[in-house]
Design a protein around this motif. Structure first.
Motif, short mmCIF file in Angstrom:
data_model
loop_
_atom_site.label_atom_id
_atom_site.label_comp_id
_atom_site.label_asym_id
_atom_site.label_seq_id
_atom_site.Cartn_x
_atom_site.Cartn_y
_atom_site.Cartn_z
N LEU A 1 0.83 -1.20 0.00
CA LEU A 1 0.00 0.00 0.00
C LEU A 1 0.87 1.25 0.00
O LEU A 1 0.53 2.26 -0.64
N ARG A 2 2.00 1.18 0.70
CA ARG A 2 2.91 2.32 0.72
C ARG A 2 3.43 2.63 -0.68
O ARG A 2 3.49 3.79 -1.09
N GLU A 3 3.78 1.60 -1.43
CA GLU A 3 4.28 1.80 -2.79
C GLU A 3 3.19 2.38 -3.70
O GLU A 3 3.46 3.27 -4.51
N GLU A 4 1.96 1.89 -3.56
CA GLU A 4 0.85 2.42 -4.36
C GLU A 4 0.61 3.89 -4.02
O GLU A 4 0.37 4.73 -4.91
N THR A 5 0.65 4.21 -2.73
CA THR A 5 0.34 5.57 -2.29
C THR A 5 1.42 6.55 -2.71
O THR A 5 1.13 7.73 -2.95
N GLN A 6 2.65 6.09 -2.81
CA GLN A 6 3.73 6.97 -3.28
C GLN A 6 3.40 7.54 -4.65
O GLN A 6 3.52 8.75 -4.88
N PHE A 7 2.95 6.69 -5.56
CA PHE A 7 2.62 7.16 -6.91
C PHE A 7 1.36 8.02 -6.90
O PHE A 7 1.26 8.98 -7.67
N GLU A 8 0.42 7.70 -6.03
CA GLU A 8 -0.78 8.53 -5.92
C GLU A 8 -0.43 9.93 -5.44
O GLU A 8 -0.98 10.92 -5.93
#
Length: 380
Positions: A187-194
């Motif tokens: 989730l951290r990796e997804e949120t970085q791009f968001e």
């Protein structure tokens, strides 16, 4: 200027001599009693930049962020935002908002009311508050959760609510203090791009504090690597990784092999070093250390090759050893090679195919090699 890595986007106001910084720290020092948290630090951040303050615990990065927010006052020096000194300006009068790692949501309020809280405190008319809250909910894709309370949300959803609340007052600068630390890795990796996409869409300046190197490298346009209250290097992620300006930065960012020794020759920008671990390194370099001087060179693990046979290219740097440790990580395999004098070297290889015939095994004699342009000679 030499190019490192891929181009993130055509945005580099720091390279334009006509650009004016949006945020400036000018000789800022912050002391807590006898302890100096920030030491005579000067730093410029530009409008619409996603800027990361990166460093270990106690390096001064959070103190710097808190001074910008107004929660701490500099012992000396000046902080300027959009051409105005922030001296004497209380936090609630500054055009910044801060998002904390804990999110600091009000547990008794719904998502909608959490986002609206700051707007109500500012006396915004109710119809305008409703419109702004709806806009923020849509921005962070939380429209369906407006009536829920924080305990009814996942960690990622709470993070989105905190972000929406921080953006609701439309600050000039959003400050993020370890914003993704409570999220799991995926989730951290997804949120970085968001966050990157959101920052681009809003056109705001984001300043993030993190100790996570990968997080800073992923999100930031530039990174300030901090140590003991000072800035060790400010540069783009690719420059920080491929061209660190010191041994500290090279060792702090990512994995690295450092080969120390004595310079035996310098010719046509090729420096030859007789290393302390028993082999000769030839490295292209813009630095021209004196013959006989002590020097070091750095090579990242992915630039090293591990093979059973000596490299066919006679000009390659090569040394013999044996495989000591092997770590299969899915996307890559990491090798620890033990050289004849006992020194350890780390190499990594991308697993480009699903299966490998006759893979390398433990304790197997191998060669470790790398090209002359695979690394760089250290300045210090």
């Amino acid at each position: 200027m030499k190019s490192f890595g891929s181009t993130r986007r055509s945005f580099a106001p720091w390279n334009d001599p006509t650009s004016k910084p949006f945020i400036s720290f000018r000789n800022v020092t912050k002391r807590f009693g006898d302890f100096t948290a920030v030491d005579d630090l000067s730093l410029d951040i530009y409008h619409r930049e996603f800027f990361a303050l990166l460093g270990a615990s106690g390096c001064g990065k959070s103190t710097l962020l808190r001074m910008l927010a107004g929660f701490e006052q500099p012992t000396s020096g000046e902080i300027i935002l959009d051409g105005q000194s922030l001296a004497g300006t209380p936090p609630y009068r500054r055009p910044v908002n801060m998002m904390f790692q804990s999110y600091a949501l009000f547990p008794h309020m719904t998502v909608e009311k959490n986002i609206a809280f700051g707007l109500r405190q500012d006396g915004m008319p109710k119809p305008d508050i409703a419109a702004r809250v709806a806009q923020m909910l849509k921005l962070v894709k939380m429209e369906k959760f407006a009536g829920r309370k924080p305990h009814q949300l996942s960690g990622g959803q709470r993070q989105r609510v905190a972000l929406a609340r921080s953006l609701a007052k439309q600050p000039k600068v959003l400050l993020l203090d370890e914003p993704l630390g409570a999220l799991d890795k995926k989730l951290r990796e997804e949120t970085q791009f968001e966050l990157m996409d959101l920052q681009q869409d809003l056109g705001l300046t984001f300043v993030v504090v993190t100790h996570d190197q990968e997080e800073a490298m992923t999100m930031a346009d530039r990174i300030a690597v901090m140590s003991q209250g000072r800035v060790a290097q400010v540069a783009t992620p690719a420059e920080i990784y491929e061209a660190p300006n010191s041994r500290f930065v090279a060792d702090f960012i990512g994995d690295v092999n450092i080969f120390d020794g004595k310079v035996s020759s310098v010719e046509n920008h090729v420096v030859q070093i007789e290393t302390d671990i028993g082999f000769t390194v030839r490295m292209h370099s813009n630095e021209t250390p004196a013959v006989g001087a002590q020097a070091g060179c750095i090579v990242r693990p992915e630039k090293l090759r591990v093979s059973r046979a000596a490299p066919a290219d006679a000009s390659a740097n090569a040394v013999q050893g044996e495989l000591w440790d092997i770590a299969y990580l899915g996307d890559m395999t990491v090798y620890h090679a033990k050289l004849k004098n006992g020194a350890m070297v780390k190499a990594s290889s991308l697993n480009a195919v699903r299966a490998v015939e006759n893979p390398l095994g433990y304790d197997e004699p191998i060669w470790v090699s790398f090209d002359e342009d695979a690394g760089m000679v250290l300045k210090d």
